[in-house]
Each structure stands twice: as structure tokens, then as C-alpha cells.
Scaffold this active site. Sequence first.
Site, PDB file in Angstrom:
ATOM      1  CG  HIS A   1      39.278  37.886  41.781  1.00 33.30           C
ATOM      2  ND1 HIS A   1      38.337  36.941  41.387  1.00 33.30           N
ATOM      3  CD2 HIS A   1      38.970  38.238  43.265  1.00 33.30           C
ATOM      4  CE1 HIS A   1      37.802  36.752  42.257  1.00 33.30           C
ATOM      5  NE2 HIS A   1      38.126  37.406  43.500  1.00 33.30           N
TER       6      HIS A   1
ATOM      7  CG  ASP B   1      28.822  42.427  50.922  1.00 31.26           C
ATOM      8  OD1 ASP B   1      29.167  41.545  50.636  1.00 31.26           O
ATOM      9  OD2 ASP B   1      29.002  43.532  50.173  1.00 31.26           O
TER      10      ASP B   1
HETATM   11  N1  UDP Z   1      43.759  41.159  48.641  1.00 30.51           N
HETATM   12  C1  UDP Z   1      44.735  40.386  49.007  1.00 30.51           C
HETATM   13  N2  UDP Z   1      45.275  39.944  47.913  1.00 30.51           N
HETATM   14  C2  UDP Z   1      45.258  40.354  46.734  1.00 30.51           C
HETATM   15  C3  UDP Z   1      44.119  41.384  46.518  1.00 30.51           C
HETATM   16  C4  UDP Z   1      43.362  41.664  47.789  1.00 30.51           C
HETATM   17  O1  UDP Z   1      44.859  39.695  50.245  1.00 30.51           O
HETATM   18  O2  UDP Z   1      45.973  40.110  45.853  1.00 30.51           O
HETATM   19  C5  UDP Z   1      42.877  41.764  49.888  1.00 30.51           C
HETATM   20  C6  UDP Z   1      42.662  42.935  50.244  1.00 30.51           C
HETATM   21  O3  UDP Z   1      43.636  43.558  51.104  1.00 30.51           O
HETATM   22  C7  UDP Z   1      41.502  43.211  51.049  1.00 30.51           C
HETATM   23  C8  UDP Z   1      40.559  42.034  50.323  1.00 30.51           C
HETATM   24  O4  UDP Z   1      41.576  41.287  49.881  1.00 30.51           O
HETATM   25  O5  UDP Z   1      41.472  43.289  52.364  1.00 30.51           O
HETATM   26  C9  UDP Z   1      39.658  42.588  49.662  1.00 30.51           C
HETATM   27  O6  UDP Z   1      38.861  41.561  48.885  1.00 30.51           O
HETATM   28  P1  UDP Z   1      38.271  41.536  47.657  1.00 30.51           P
HETATM   29  O7  UDP Z   1      38.603  42.664  46.801  1.00 30.51           O
HETATM   30  O8  UDP Z   1      38.186  40.252  47.078  1.00 30.51           O
HETATM   31  O9  UDP Z   1      36.674  41.899  48.124  1.00 30.51           O
HETATM   32  P2  UDP Z   1      35.590  42.907  48.418  1.00 30.51           P
HETATM   33  O10 UDP Z   1      36.303  43.825  49.585  1.00 30.51           O
HETATM   34  O11 UDP Z   1      35.592  43.725  47.450  1.00 30.51           O
HETATM   35  O12 UDP Z   1      34.395  42.239  48.954  1.00 30.51           O
END
Ligand code: UDP
Length: 374
Positions: free
Chosen positions: A247, A101
Site C-alpha cells: 500500500h 465507513d
Molecule cells: N486491491 C487492489 N489491488 C491491490 C490490493 C487490493 O485492487 O493491490 C483491492 C481488493 O481486491 C479489495 C480492495 O482493494 O477489493 C480493498 O481495499 P483496501 O484493502 O484498501 O480497503 P478495505 O477493504 O480494507 O477498506
Amino acid sequence: MIETFTAKRLLFVLGTRPEMIKVAPLIREARRQGAEAILVNSGQHADLLTPLFDLFDVHPAHDLEAMVAGQPLNRLLSRVIDRLDPVLEQVQPDYVLVQGDTATALGGAQAAFHRKIPVGHIEAGLRSGNPLSPFPEEMNRRLVSQIATLHFAATERNRAALLAEGIADSQISVTGNSVVDALHYTLANTRPGEVIEKLREQIAGRQVVLLTTHRRENFGDTMRTHLRLLRRFAEAHPELCVVFPVHPNPAVKEAAELELGGCDQIIITTPMGYADFVHLLSDSWLIVSDSGGIQEEAASLGKPILVLRENTERPEGVDVGVARLVGERASDLESLLNEAVADTAWFDHAAKAEKVFGDGQASQRIISRLLLPP
Ligand code: UDP
């Protein structure tokens, strides 16, 4: 003689960490099945992406460098479309594949459509029901659904959402989410690195509450309330330790500095590499997160998760009792944290709950479908 068409050249367009995690297993699988799989990186999340190329041994053939710090969404979207177009002209793929998305997904789909190249949408059919939340992701995914010719839905609920919007059943495949493939691959092929070894020393035998928060909807008061409540909770429970990989977004860093500074019960780190992160996830006692991908990973690992969101487009985790939603009032996080301590049955239940987001074979199903005649 009738010639049968088989897609051979697949062009994957992505630009963020979650897209790369979810697309990398597909590229590996496409190559395993003998197709040409080309990766285009829009550059939307430059720093977080680079280590993932090495982890999965999948590297971009084209870098669009579309990201400029602080640029408005419209400029990002138009740069993705503008810079992708010559790549499409040069590569002439049979399919363009986009995931989820993001602005990159919408721009990739739109650019392919203008060149009459069929689009496959990975993780299709997620809906929060509110076009403004998450913003702009909910609208991005609805618009990609209008453009795509093949829709790869992770769950039956996602299929139903697409059917309700008039998409033909024959264009939809229920495959599971490829994040489960990435999770299995990473846990099986990596070991916890130095970062985790050092962290374990700091954790010193306490149970881990793993926290992530970065969604735009939570910036400001909501995020600060969540962090304040987590600090209060951690201070009241010396047997626990909150680990928070922050983040890189300045709004998140600022909230963390304001609310969490100087607290022994909370360990703040930089974003972790995916392998370290999933090892920590699988060692954690409780997850607290507003991330989409982490809701799926927590459910796949049978780990209870408190979801820091008003609504979720992944209600399957709530339905099987792994996830609990904080909802509209940020202050409700406090009672949910206290309930988690009291309700040990939740942890047993989560560990045994149905694996609603997939079985680790999504990539194989998606690529097999793409290599069939249309
Ligand atoms: N993740 C990572 N390192 C971190 C935090 C999250 O590799 O320090 C991974 C997590 O395992 C997941 C992904 O990042 O697979 C999620 O990304 P994010 O939360 O940025 O985006 P969303 O899923 O909300 O679109």
C-alpha cells in the site's frame, strides 16, 4: 391524481479504492435501469482510483480534490462537506448514496442531510463493537446509520445490528455486498495482464501466500511483528512464495523495507490494478490480510484467509470457517501459519463454504429499491 415519486437522479459520493470497487457495479446497474447516475470523487485516494474508472467504464462528473497530503481527519471531512455542497445545489439529486465507513461517506451523508436530501447507505450495519476500532471507520459508519433513510445491509447479521440500534425494518434491505458483483464482473471481463505474467515467472511454480496490510491500527510494532513472522515462515517453506503488493502509505512501505528486504521467498510489488489483483487472489493458496474487502472476496472465492486484526466487523467469514482471526496478540500469526500448512482440510472446507457475502446480485437489488416509491 396522486403523483408517484420515483428516484431518477442518484448521486454517488466516493473517494477510496474499496468504495469505487463496490459502487461501480451500482452505477452501471442504475444506468442499465434508466436512471441518471452521477459520480462525485472526493479525491481521498487519488492514485489508486484512476485506473478503476477505466476498468468499470464509470467516470466522475465532479472532482472535489479534498485530499491534501498529511492533513488531519477534521480538515478532510470539512473539505468534503464544503466542496460537495455546491454540487448538491447544482445537481439536486433524489438520493445521495454513500458506501461504507470513510470520511468521504460521512461527509457525503452529512452534506446531503443539511440539504434535506435522502441518503442511502451501501454496506450498512457493519459493527466491530468497539467505537475506537477500526478508527475512525467504526464511528463513521455508526454516524452514517443515524443520517441514512435507506440502509443496504450485506447480510442478515448487518440487518440485526441496525435493528438493535432502533432503525426501522422497513428502511433496511438485505442485498448482499456489491463487492461480489465487482468480483464476478472483473473475473468474467478481464484477463490477467502483463504484471501477472511477469509475476508468474518469479513465482516459478511455488504456491502463493498473498499478503496485504495497511490498517492504521496495525502501524508500528504490530505490523512489523506480522511481517517478521511471515518472513520466517516463508524462509522455512521453499515450496511457498509470499506476494505483497505494498500500500502507498509511508508507514507500510517503511515496515516492508525494514522487515522484508533481501528475502527471495517474498515478492514485493506496487499496488496492483484490481483486475490483476483478483486474478492473483483466485490463483493463491492462502490469503493473509487486514483488509475488509479482501475478507469478502476471499470468502466469495472460497480461499482461506488469516485476518491480521484484533476483531472483525465481518465475522460471517469466520463463522463459515473461511477466515481465521489473528486476534490481539500479533505473535499468534506464527501458529496460525503453521496450522494452515498442517490442516489441508481447511482448504477443502473453505472451497465449499457457503457464500456469505452475496450472490453477485446486490447492485440489481439496491437500484431496484432506490427506483421504487419511498
Ligand atoms: N486491491 C487492489 N489491488 C491491490 C490490493 C487490493 O485492487 O493491490 C483491492 C481488493 O481486491 C479489495 C480492495 O482493494 O477489493 C480493498 O481495499 P483496501 O484493502 O484498501 O480497503 P478495505 O477493504 O480494507 O477498506
